[in-house]
Design a protein around this motif. Structure first.
Motif, short mmCIF file in Angstrom:
data_model
loop_
_atom_site.label_atom_id
_atom_site.label_comp_id
_atom_site.label_asym_id
_atom_site.label_seq_id
_atom_site.Cartn_x
_atom_site.Cartn_y
_atom_site.Cartn_z
N LEU A 1 10.23 13.48 -13.99
CA LEU A 1 11.01 12.58 -13.14
C LEU A 1 10.12 11.91 -12.09
CD1 LEU A 1 14.23 14.69 -12.48
CD2 LEU A 1 13.99 12.67 -13.92
N PHE A 2 8.96 12.53 -11.81
CA PHE A 2 8.09 11.99 -10.77
C PHE A 2 7.59 10.59 -11.08
CE2 PHE A 2 6.48 16.20 -8.75
CZ PHE A 2 7.79 16.56 -8.52
N TYR B 1 8.48 22.17 -8.53
CA TYR B 1 7.41 21.20 -8.80
C TYR B 1 7.13 20.31 -7.60
CZ TYR B 1 7.24 22.38 -13.70
OH TYR B 1 7.06 23.04 -14.88
N PHE B 2 8.22 19.94 -6.92
CA PHE B 2 7.99 19.03 -5.79
C PHE B 2 7.25 19.73 -4.66
CE2 PHE B 2 9.00 16.60 -2.00
CZ PHE B 2 8.58 15.35 -2.42
N ILE C 1 0.84 -1.20 0.00
CA ILE C 1 0.00 0.00 0.00
C ILE C 1 0.88 1.25 0.00
CG2 ILE C 1 -1.58 1.36 1.40
CD1 ILE C 1 -2.95 -1.22 2.20
N ALA C 2 1.93 1.24 0.85
CA ALA C 2 2.79 2.43 0.92
C ALA C 2 3.41 2.72 -0.45
CB ALA C 2 3.89 2.21 1.96
N ILE C 3 3.92 1.68 -1.12
CA ILE C 3 4.55 1.90 -2.42
C ILE C 3 3.53 2.37 -3.45
CG2 ILE C 3 5.67 0.74 -4.36
CD1 ILE C 3 7.17 -0.95 -2.38
N GLU C 4 2.36 1.72 -3.44
CA GLU C 4 1.37 2.07 -4.47
C GLU C 4 0.83 3.47 -4.25
OE1 GLU C 4 -1.35 -1.17 -4.64
OE2 GLU C 4 0.03 -2.40 -5.80
N VAL C 5 0.67 3.88 -3.01
CA VAL C 5 0.19 5.23 -2.75
C VAL C 5 1.27 6.24 -3.11
CG1 VAL C 5 -0.39 6.85 -0.91
CG2 VAL C 5 -1.53 4.65 -1.02
N PHE C 6 2.48 6.02 -2.61
CA PHE C 6 3.54 7.00 -2.81
C PHE C 6 3.93 7.11 -4.28
CE2 PHE C 6 8.06 8.19 -2.95
CZ PHE C 6 7.94 9.46 -2.41
N CYS C 7 4.35 6.00 -4.89
CA CYS C 7 4.77 6.04 -6.30
C CYS C 7 3.58 6.38 -7.20
CB CYS C 7 5.36 4.70 -6.73
SG CYS C 7 6.88 4.30 -5.91
N ALA D 1 1.30 10.11 -10.99
CA ALA D 1 0.08 10.64 -11.60
C ALA D 1 0.17 12.14 -11.84
CB ALA D 1 -1.12 10.31 -10.71
N TYR D 2 0.96 12.82 -11.01
CA TYR D 2 1.00 14.29 -11.08
C TYR D 2 1.44 14.80 -12.46
CZ TYR D 2 2.11 19.09 -9.71
OH TYR D 2 2.18 20.44 -9.64
N PRO D 3 2.64 14.42 -12.94
CA PRO D 3 3.01 14.90 -14.28
C PRO D 3 2.06 14.38 -15.36
CG PRO D 3 4.61 13.30 -13.49
CD PRO D 3 3.73 13.63 -12.34
N LEU D 4 1.54 13.16 -15.21
CA LEU D 4 0.66 12.61 -16.25
C LEU D 4 -0.64 13.39 -16.33
CD1 LEU D 4 1.20 8.78 -15.77
CD2 LEU D 4 2.09 10.25 -17.57
#
Lengths: 281, 291
Positions: B12-13, A185-186, A87-93, A98-101
């Protein structure tokens, strides 16, 4: 006027009477397997009375035996560790990707997006041979990281899809304002976008959590040592090795499925919302 | 130049997510394609290049043909059943009566249970000695039946149990669709004297097409991948006659130790599911109406 509506309500009530027996029947069918598990787990192994009958006594030795002899408690630990990490990986990554996409609709990102959607269609079993032989080379068999990363890889596309659909709906003006104030951006992502993602994160946690908790195929092939078993594998071991002890197996099933059923009963509104949101074609 | 760099730095994200998927799906996929051209038992150092012979073997393998036909049965059979059960449940829950949320909660509940475990739970019902189905047959004076000894009965049980367990997904989608249809349309039709059936056919069904298309595609893809419940109910038996493509891949890899052949089936299955989902999506995209 009041009299008129009450007549209408009464009429509707009379017309609705058949719905109650049907509702009871539907609930009965769903409950029946659970009922059988519960009464089987409370019976003595020598009790050969009908499986539909409730025992006149309570025999908790089945549970004691499961907790003492099988490694169910250890399996709880393994399953929780794996599920939480996935869950942690799927939420974080997922939300990061999704943001740039969602924000930069360049042609390149369109390609990335469709690749991710195509990955969603890959049946996990069709790459079984490939995954397994790579994991053997990386010494990944019987390790947590291998199972966590493989499960996350298959779950990430849905998580990215959910997050990017949600981020698209957040007004871009918010990002622009932050950018003008000199945020990178971050920082933009961290301070503007992330705090708004709670509802969709709940969906991701629920849907991906159920999957990780109940997964069978990859745990089966990656976790081969009993010490590394997840709950589903312990239940499987009960049924396939000691098929004579169906009473202990029932107790094991119940104990293994209890956490997720409990969560579902208490939070079912969110589970159902999650199911609607994650309906991807 | 600097500006351009900065702009793309946002991309890069998605590097971490893509890296995980590349290593654990992309590379295995390529690796699987490569292995499908070899004769290999899955663990030894000896691999012999055999060209397309694994793919050629697929045509002459009777078990594979049965598995493929089973996959179609599980896929399309479950899809139909799940949609019908789900639509009925949704219409039922959507009609106003006390306790409709309880029905919704219970119909969706079996999805919480691992389908592998669901198969084992069903063992209490279908077992020959003391199984509940046989007990019920006994009430009517019928002979007990060995439910899983016969392949076609096994296939039907797998399809029905899977459809029952997962019909909640379609129900939830149809409910969301039904709640999106404005009441106004029904009232107008009622004034015009449309019957219940007419209202269902002329208003509900057309406006439900988006929900139907999601439900059909999701159920179809999900059931074409059917794996866990087969393992726990029949484990492919009797005589390898109830395998799906999924379970047959594991069988070919780990039981008869033909890893190259298993990869070839995996490549085929991947292509097949991709094709089905593309066709299904295109078919429904044409039929969605605006309102």
């Amino acid at each position: 006027m009041a009299g008129k509506t009450s007549v209408a309500v009464k009429k509707r009530k009379r017309k609705n009477w058949w719905k109650y027996p049907v509702a009871v029947l539907i609930i009965f069918i769903t409950i029946l397997p659970l009922y059988v598990l519960i009464e089987m787990s409370l019976k003595r192994p020598t009790d050969l009375a009908s499986r539909l009958s409730w025992p006149t006594y309570v025999y908790i030795d089945n549970y004691i035996k499961v907790l003492r002899d099988s490694n169910l408690l250890n399996a709880y630990k393994n399953t929780m560790l794996v599920t939480a990490s996935v869950i942690a990986i799927e939420v974080f990554c997922g939300c990061l990707a999704a943001y740039p996409l969602a924000r930069k609709q360049t042609r390149f990102n369109e390609v990335v997006r469709s690749v991710i959607m195509a990955v969603m269609m890959v049946p996990a079993v069709s790459v079984l041979v490939g995954v397994y032989s790579i994991l053997v080379n990386l010494n990944g068999i019987n390790t947590y990281w291998a199972l966590i990363l493989v499960t996350s890889a298959f779950g990430l596309p849905l998580s990215i899809y959910l997050y990017s659909n949600y981020i698209v709906a957040i007004p871009r003006a918010l990002d622009d304002a932050a950018r003008i104030d000199g945020a990178n951006y971050f920082q933009c992502f961290w301070h503007i976008i992330l705090p708004q993602l709670k509802p969709v994160t709940a969906t991701v946690i629920i849907m991906k959590g159920i999957n990780a908790w109940n997964d069978y195929l990859y745990p089966m092939y990656i976790m081969q040592k009993p010490k590394m078993y997840t709950i589903v594998l312990v239940i499987k071991q009960f049924f396939s090795e000691s098929s004579t002890d169906l009473h202990g197996a029932a107790a094991c099933c119940l104990l293994g499925m209890l956490p997720i059923l409990g969560l579902y009963i208490s939070l079912n509104k969110y589970f159902i919302k999650g199911a609607v949101d994650s309906a991807v074609k | 130049m600097k500006r351009k760099l900065k702009k793309s730095s946002m991309n890069l994200f998605y590097v971490p997510a893509l890296a995980v998927m590349l290593v654990f799906i992309g590379l295995p996929l390529l690796n699987g394609v490569k292995l499908s051209f070899f004769k290999w038992n899955g663990y030894s150092q000896n691999m012999t290049w055999t060209g397309l012979s694994n793919y050629g073997d697929m045509f002459s393998d009777k078990n594979l043909r049965v598995s493929f036909l089973n996959t179609l049965l599980y896929g399309f059979g479950s899809m139909f059943l799940e949609n019908i059960l789900g639509l009925l449940a949704a219409l039922f829950v959507n009609s106003r009566f006390k306790g409709h949320t309880a029905v919704r909660t219970f119909v969706y509940m079996p999805i919480m249970i691992s389908s592998l475990v669901m198969g084992y739970i069903m063992y209490y019902f279908v077992q020959f000695d003391h199984g509940i189905l046989n007990e019920i047959l006994g009430w009517f004076g019928r002979e007990p039946v060995d439910w899983l000894a016969d392949a076609s009965r096994g296939r039907i049980l797998i399809t029905v149990i899977n459809s029952w367990q997962y019909c909640g997904t379609s129900m939830v989608l149809y409910l969301a669709g039904l709640q999106g249809i404005p009441d106004l349309y029904y009232e107008a039709a009622q004034i015009d004297g449309a019957s219940v059936m007419q209202r269902f056919r002329r208003i509900t069904m057309p406006l439900l097409v988006p929900a139907i298309s999601s439900a059909v595609v999701i159920n179809l893809i999900g059931s074409l991948k059917l794996n866990d419940i087969i393992i726990s109910l029949t484990n492919g038996g009797p005589a390898q006659k109830t395998h799906s493509l999924s379970t047959y891949i594991s069988y070919a890899y780990f039981r008869i130790e033909r890893a190259g052949y298993a990869s070839a089936i995996g490549v085929f299955m991947f292509a097949f599911i991709l094709a089905v989902s593309m066709v299904a999506n295109r078919y429904f995209r044409k039929r969605e109406v605006e309102y």
